[in-house]
Design a protein around this motif. Sequence first.
Motif, PDB file in Angstrom:
ATOM      1  N   THR A  62       0.873  -1.178   0.000  1.00  0.00           N
ATOM      2  CA  THR A  62       0.000   0.000   0.000  1.00  0.00           C
ATOM      3  C   THR A  62       0.906   1.224   0.000  1.00  0.00           C
ATOM      4  OG1 THR A  62      -1.585  -1.224   1.329  1.00  0.00           O
ATOM      5  CG2 THR A  62      -1.910   1.152   1.178  1.00  0.00           C
ATOM      6  N   ASP A  64       1.673   5.551  -0.173  1.00  0.00           N
ATOM      7  CA  ASP A  64       1.072   6.807   0.297  1.00  0.00           C
ATOM      8  C   ASP A  64       0.994   7.821  -0.846  1.00  0.00           C
ATOM      9  OD1 ASP A  64       3.635   7.803  -0.018  1.00  0.00           O
ATOM     10  OD2 ASP A  64       4.082   7.845   2.124  1.00  0.00           O
ATOM     11  N   ARG A  65       0.394   8.947  -0.549  1.00  0.00           N
ATOM     12  CA  ARG A  65       0.154   9.970  -1.579  1.00  0.00           C
ATOM     13  C   ARG A  65       1.434  10.407  -2.283  1.00  0.00           C
ATOM     14  NH1 ARG A  65      -4.791  12.590  -2.161  1.00  0.00           N
ATOM     15  NH2 ARG A  65      -3.710  13.877  -3.683  1.00  0.00           N
ATOM     16  N   GLU A  69       2.087  10.112  -6.185  1.00  0.00           N
ATOM     17  CA  GLU A  69       2.329  11.334  -6.981  1.00  0.00           C
ATOM     18  C   GLU A  69       3.626  11.217  -7.765  1.00  0.00           C
ATOM     19  OE1 GLU A  69       2.055  14.488  -4.118  1.00  0.00           O
ATOM     20  OE2 GLU A  69      -0.148  14.359  -4.043  1.00  0.00           O
ATOM     21  N   ASN A  82      -5.650  14.269  -9.194  1.00  0.00           N
ATOM     22  CA  ASN A  82      -5.979  14.085  -7.784  1.00  0.00           C
ATOM     23  C   ASN A  82      -6.787  12.799  -7.566  1.00  0.00           C
ATOM     24  OD1 ASN A  82      -5.615  15.142  -5.185  1.00  0.00           O
ATOM     25  ND2 ASN A  82      -7.803  15.681  -5.134  1.00  0.00           N
ATOM     26  N   GLY A  83      -7.779  12.602  -8.418  1.00  0.00           N
ATOM     27  CA  GLY A  83      -8.593  11.387  -8.325  1.00  0.00           C
ATOM     28  C   GLY A  83      -7.766  10.141  -8.578  1.00  0.00           C
ATOM     29  N   VAL A  85      -4.547   9.763  -7.915  1.00  0.00           N
ATOM     30  CA  VAL A  85      -3.727   9.511  -6.727  1.00  0.00           C
ATOM     31  C   VAL A  85      -4.592   8.896  -5.619  1.00  0.00           C
ATOM     32  CG1 VAL A  85      -2.385  10.627  -4.897  1.00  0.00           C
ATOM     33  CG2 VAL A  85      -1.998  11.242  -7.298  1.00  0.00           C
ATOM     34  N   GLU A  86      -5.794   9.430  -5.414  1.00  0.00           N
ATOM     35  CA  GLU A  86      -6.730   8.875  -4.413  1.00  0.00           C
ATOM     36  C   GLU A  86      -6.993   7.394  -4.693  1.00  0.00           C
ATOM     37  OE1 GLU A  86      -8.283  10.364  -1.851  1.00  0.00           O
ATOM     38  OE2 GLU A  86      -7.405  12.359  -2.153  1.00  0.00           O
ATOM     39  N   TYR A  87      -7.182   7.106  -5.962  1.00  0.00           N
ATOM     40  CA  TYR A  87      -7.456   5.729  -6.410  1.00  0.00           C
ATOM     41  C   TYR A  87      -6.292   4.801  -6.069  1.00  0.00           C
ATOM     42  CZ  TYR A  87      -7.747   2.314 -10.412  1.00  0.00           C
ATOM     43  OH  TYR A  87      -7.755   1.220 -11.241  1.00  0.00           O
ATOM     44  N   VAL A  89      -3.916   5.125  -3.856  1.00  0.00           N
ATOM     45  CA  VAL A  89      -3.626   4.956  -2.423  1.00  0.00           C
ATOM     46  C   VAL A  89      -4.794   4.321  -1.668  1.00  0.00           C
ATOM     47  CG1 VAL A  89      -2.059   6.939  -2.441  1.00  0.00           C
ATOM     48  CG2 VAL A  89      -4.429   7.255  -1.673  1.00  0.00           C
ATOM     49  N   SER A  90      -5.882   4.011  -2.374  1.00  0.00           N
ATOM     50  CA  SER A  90      -7.101   3.568  -1.697  1.00  0.00           C
ATOM     51  C   SER A  90      -7.043   2.137  -1.151  1.00  0.00           C
ATOM     52  CB  SER A  90      -8.302   3.700  -2.647  1.00  0.00           C
ATOM     53  OG  SER A  90      -8.168   2.786  -3.725  1.00  0.00           O
TER      54      SER A  90
END
Length: 171
Positions: A62, A64-65, A69, A82-83, A85-87, A89-90
Amino acid sequence: MEQTFIMIKPDGVQRGLVRLPKLFSLYLLFTFTYYVSDCVKLTGFLVHCDYLRFSSCLKLITVDRAFAEKHYADLSAKPFFNGLVEYIVSGPVVAMVLEGKGVVTTGRKIIGATNPLESAPGTIRGDYAVDIGRNIIHRSDAVESARKEIALWFPEGIAEWQSNLHSWIYE
Ligand code: IDP
Ligand code: MG
């Protein structure tokens, strides 16, 4: 031998498309899609693997941001960054290095176009994804980016090995 970086994204992991109990060899992961429905298409799996001769490294991780990035740094100006990166790290992803003649190009072909709606049937994205923002798997797009991605994801280095089948696959 050429190497490429492959990552099963969090949606691929959460959807159970990576079936670790059925991973009787490292190279199964690359064609994990063939195992989604009761281990069918064993022949396809063997064809791909025999050609590509996978090896090296594989891990569940897993990130991290900051890491995500960095991995997607070239897309930082995109509106979906942004979406994206969220995806990534989810949840955990399965990261691996595959090795073989022409593996970067062949990896791209097997995985299919970025937008699953445009990926051909028979490709991993074409068969198992719908939305561009949930396209289940990443592959390096070129030899040079593969080198960078492998260094980022496997700073500990790659476990080099050669299969006994090598001379039966390569002339
Ligand atoms: P690739 O993964 O096929 O190399 P890239 O253009 O490098 O495609 O984009 C990286 C990832 O960003 C894609 O796999 C996809 O998950 C996501 N992505 C690309 N374009 C879009 C978009 O228009 N909307 C949402 N996500 C996108
Ligand atoms: Mg890309």
